[in-house]
Design an enzyme around this catalytic site. Structure first.
Site, short mmCIF file in Angstrom:
data_model
loop_
_atom_site.label_atom_id
_atom_site.label_comp_id
_atom_site.label_asym_id
_atom_site.label_seq_id
_atom_site.Cartn_x
_atom_site.Cartn_y
_atom_site.Cartn_z
N SER A 1 0.68 -0.99 -0.08
CA SER A 1 0.02 -0.08 0.42
C SER A 1 0.64 1.48 -0.55
O SER A 1 0.52 2.00 0.02
CB SER A 1 -0.86 0.28 1.39
OG SER A 1 0.11 -0.32 2.26
N HIS B 1 -3.05 -3.09 -5.66
CA HIS B 1 -3.40 -3.09 -4.89
C HIS B 1 -4.75 -3.23 -4.43
O HIS B 1 -6.09 -1.76 -5.18
CB HIS B 1 -2.88 -1.09 -4.79
CG HIS B 1 -3.48 -0.33 -3.28
ND1 HIS B 1 -3.29 0.30 -2.81
CD2 HIS B 1 -3.19 -1.67 -1.72
CE1 HIS B 1 -3.21 0.69 -1.78
NE2 HIS B 1 -3.28 -0.75 -1.20
N GLU C 1 -6.11 -0.26 -7.86
CA GLU C 1 -5.00 0.24 -8.11
C GLU C 1 -4.01 -0.57 -8.81
O GLU C 1 -3.20 -1.34 -7.79
CB GLU C 1 -4.20 1.12 -7.51
CG GLU C 1 -5.48 1.91 -6.54
CD GLU C 1 -4.95 3.22 -5.48
OE1 GLU C 1 -4.94 4.05 -5.26
OE2 GLU C 1 -3.57 2.74 -4.93
N ASN D 1 -4.69 6.65 -1.42
CA ASN D 1 -3.61 7.01 -0.15
C ASN D 1 -2.82 8.83 -0.51
O ASN D 1 -2.75 9.34 0.90
CB ASN D 1 -3.19 5.99 0.43
CG ASN D 1 -3.03 4.90 1.33
OD1 ASN D 1 -4.67 5.27 1.66
ND2 ASN D 1 -3.29 3.82 0.98
P1 NAD Z 1 -1.55 -9.43 7.89
O1 NAD Z 1 -0.35 -8.75 8.88
O2 NAD Z 1 -2.55 -9.70 8.44
O3 NAD Z 1 0.01 -10.72 6.93
C1 NAD Z 1 0.67 -10.67 6.39
C2 NAD Z 1 1.20 -12.12 6.60
O4 NAD Z 1 2.21 -12.04 6.00
C3 NAD Z 1 1.66 -12.56 7.86
O5 NAD Z 1 0.23 -13.93 8.32
C4 NAD Z 1 2.82 -13.57 7.98
O6 NAD Z 1 3.07 -14.43 8.53
C5 NAD Z 1 3.06 -13.19 6.24
N1 NAD Z 1 4.24 -13.24 6.11
C6 NAD Z 1 5.21 -12.03 6.76
N2 NAD Z 1 6.09 -12.23 6.12
C7 NAD Z 1 6.19 -13.43 4.74
C8 NAD Z 1 7.27 -13.79 4.19
N3 NAD Z 1 8.74 -13.52 4.21
N4 NAD Z 1 6.36 -15.02 3.13
C9 NAD Z 1 5.23 -15.31 3.70
N5 NAD Z 1 4.22 -15.59 4.51
C10 NAD Z 1 4.50 -13.75 5.25
O7 NAD Z 1 -1.19 -8.12 6.90
P2 NAD Z 1 -2.00 -6.98 5.40
O8 NAD Z 1 -3.05 -6.21 6.37
O9 NAD Z 1 -2.62 -8.51 5.16
O10 NAD Z 1 -1.09 -6.71 5.04
C11 NAD Z 1 -0.44 -7.74 3.94
C12 NAD Z 1 -0.03 -6.54 2.85
O11 NAD Z 1 -1.10 -5.76 2.35
C13 NAD Z 1 0.51 -5.44 3.70
O12 NAD Z 1 1.24 -4.90 2.06
C14 NAD Z 1 0.19 -4.29 3.09
O13 NAD Z 1 0.34 -2.92 2.91
C15 NAD Z 1 -0.88 -4.30 2.00
N6 NAD Z 1 -1.77 -3.60 2.23
C16 NAD Z 1 -3.26 -3.86 3.67
C17 NAD Z 1 -4.14 -3.34 4.11
C18 NAD Z 1 -5.09 -3.57 4.62
O14 NAD Z 1 -5.78 -2.23 4.64
N7 NAD Z 1 -4.52 -4.30 6.00
C19 NAD Z 1 -4.47 -2.97 2.90
C20 NAD Z 1 -4.31 -2.66 1.40
C21 NAD Z 1 -3.03 -2.86 1.29
#
Ligand code: NAD
Length: 513
Positions: free
Chosen positions: A124, A145, A157, A195
């Site tokens: 993001s 995204h 996106e 954002n």
């Molecule tokens: P989250 O913490 O819920 O999930 C991340 C997962 O990735 C965890 O289960 C973790 O164990 C796993 N992980 C970490 N490193 C790893 C690796 N090297 N290999 C495999 N698995 C791995 O996070 P999220 O909220 O799902 O966010 C994930 C991504 O999405 C981030 O880049 C975040 O910026 C992006 N994002 C999040 C949102 C939101 O609202 N949460 C919205 C858009 C984008």
């Protein structure tokens, strides 16, 4: 690669957290075989189990066919090693938001997947160009995204870094459509589209709070009155001040500390104190049992305006037309109506010697000094109002009286706004009040994004309505207003505050000519 080449590709989703689980669901529902991998043992199985519960709930409510639910689940296979990405046509990563982790992941994947496999990142905030740097085939890296919750939010996106192959971006665009999403193209720049353009929605509220212009409840009511689903303060409480502050700081830093994006001391203090919003039960509001407290508004105005000798409506356009209609209705009981003046250069009501003026960015006090009229109040811009859509009765609208305004006229100003159908909310005499300055700044940020080639106007509108549920896109707002008036309002704010925040976008200034 063509727009359809990923249509039947097996998909490898890395990261089974909130976003990864949602992405796996959407891909499986669209018919793809999905392998879901997470570094944490058991996480992918747990995500699949949770999805089974969600789908069973939808089946029980009659919202989903049992066969479709079964087929979706059957398409998702938890993977226990990265090597199982072999043979996939697309990898979508949704792991931790860290550049080094994402780079290392894609570097490892390059040794597993075939040359035609697309590597998509759900980052993001990290530059897609930076994530692709150093890979053997940076052209296949693209941003995909999604927004949270993935199954419900329509926007994707599609973010291109400097080296992203346009055919890869086009293929992800087509695939997003096939998954039932509305994709928009974006250039990899800080905050991408949503954002970035959304920053002023929070920043203007925080700036008004910093100068003690209003309470969070008043600011929220004003922006809800403008059609936004949630006001900025309640929205920051929901997002979490730590998360919201981190995004603001990252956009600020990524723009080399451009003062336009400077974070707020008000929010920094809340984060430092652990007042993070709903998650800590205390933000701008206090949450007891999930319900916000501390949102009391000033007592509503109930009295009718005092009898005047003369009332006239000034200005042209839908707002002045609405004022004429509403003032005519308000005066009908007295058996007379207002005069109308089209070319006086301001919009509002003249009530005997006093003026109730639509904000043009100047404070009521500045207008009093400029016109020599002591009794002046300004009111906020009813941005939801169009020629064929009057505001719904009781729409919150901010107003402010000039420093030298008589008590009697300050009361009359509120009574007149109530008689016109608004719920008037008093504000300190801040330039551009609440909605006018916030919407002008959203328009300005969107104009800069388009000027810098980040996205098209149509995509900026789609992104803001679908990604953050704005009632209209920034260019829709601009079409209802005018580039000349928005530019003038921003220039007034710029002169008032003297900083970079209200710097007018070159695109907007050109349109104002
Ligand atoms: P989250 O913490 O819920 O999930 C991340 C997962 O990735 C965890 O289960 C973790 O164990 C796993 N992980 C970490 N490193 C790893 C690796 N090297 N290999 C495999 N698995 C791995 O996070 P999220 O909220 O799902 O966010 C994930 C991504 O999405 C981030 O880049 C975040 O910026 C992006 N994002 C999040 C949102 C939101 O609202 N949460 C919205 C858009 C984008």
């Amino acid at each position: 690669m063509n727009d359809n080449s990923l249509a039947h590709a097996p998909v490898f989703v890395v990261g089974a957290g909130i976003m990864g689980a949602g992405i796996a669901q959407v891909a499986a529902q669209a018919g793809h075989a999905v392998r879901l991998f997470d570094l944490r043992p058991g996480a992918a199985e747990a995500a699949k189990g949770q999805l089974a519960d969600t789908l069973a709930g939808l089946v029980a409510k009659g919202k989903l066919n049992a066969d479709a639910a079964q087929q979706t689940l059957a398409r998702i296979t938890p993977a226990d090693a990265m090597a199982q990405a072999d043979g996939c046509g697309l990898v979508v990563e949704a792991i931790v938001e860290q550049l080094q982790a994402k780079r290392a992941l894609f570097a490892e994947l390059e040794s597993i997947v075939g040359p035609g496999c697309v590597l998509a990142t759900n980052t993001s905030s990290i530059s897609v160009t930076a994530i692709a740097a150093g890979l053997q085939h940076p052209g296949r890296v693209v941003g995909m995204h999604f927004f949270n919750p993935v199954p419900l939010m329509k926007l994707v996106e599609v973010v291109s870094g400097l080296q992203t192959d346009p055919a890869v971006a086009a293929a992800i665009f087509g695939l997003s459509q096939a998954w039932g999403k509305v994709p928009v193209h974006a250039k990899s720049t800080p905050g991408f589209i949503v954002n970035r353009i959304a920053r002023p929605y929070y920043a203007e509220a925080l700036a008004l709070l910093q100068e003690q212009a209003a309470t969070p409840a008043v600011l929220d009511a004003c922006l809800r009155g403008a059609g936004f689903r949630m006001g900025p303060c309640e929205l920051m409480d929901l997002i979490g001040h730590d998360t919201n502050f981190a995004v603001t700081k990252s956009v600020y830093e990524a723009n080399f500390q451009d003062k336009r994006y400077v974070p707020s001391g008000v929010q920094a203090e809340m984060v430092a104190g652990g007042l993070l919003g709903r998650k800590s039960s205390q933000g701008f509001y206090r949450y007891l049992g999930g319900k916000p407290e501390g949102g009391a508004l000033p007592v509503a105005v109930t009295e009718a305006p005092a009898t005047a000798r003369e009332v006239s409506v000034h200005g042209t356009g839908p707002i002045a037309d609405f004022l004429e209609q509403a003032a005519t209705a308000a005066l009908a009981a007295q058996g007379w109506g207002p005069a109308r003046h089209h070319d006086s250069g301001w919009t509002g009501l003249q009530i005997d010697g006093a003026r109730l003026m639509l904000s043009d960015g100047r404070t009521a006090t500045e207008l009093a000094a400029a016109t020599g009229c002591r009794d002046i109040a300004v009111f906020d811009r009813p941005v939801a109002l169009t020629a064929d859509k009057p505001p719904s009765p009781g729409t919150a609208l901010a107003y402010a009286a000039a420093a030298g305004c008589s008590e009697a006229f300050a009361t009359q100003a509120a009574a007149w706004l109530a008689a016109l159908g608004f719920a008037p909310l008093p504000l300190a005499d801040a330039p551009g009040l609440v909605v006018a300055r916030t919407v002008a700044m959203l328009v300005n940020e969107a104009a800069d994004a388009v000027q810098q080639g980040v996205c098209s106007e149509a995509d900026a509108d789609a992104a803001m309505t679908l990604g953050v549920n704005y009632p209209a896109g920034p260019f829709d707002f601009l079409r209802r207003w005018s580039a000349r008036e928005v530019t003038a309002l921003l220039d007034t704010l710029d002169a008032h505050y003297r900083g970079e925040r209200y710097r007018v976008s070159p695109l907007l200034r050109r349109r104002a000519c």
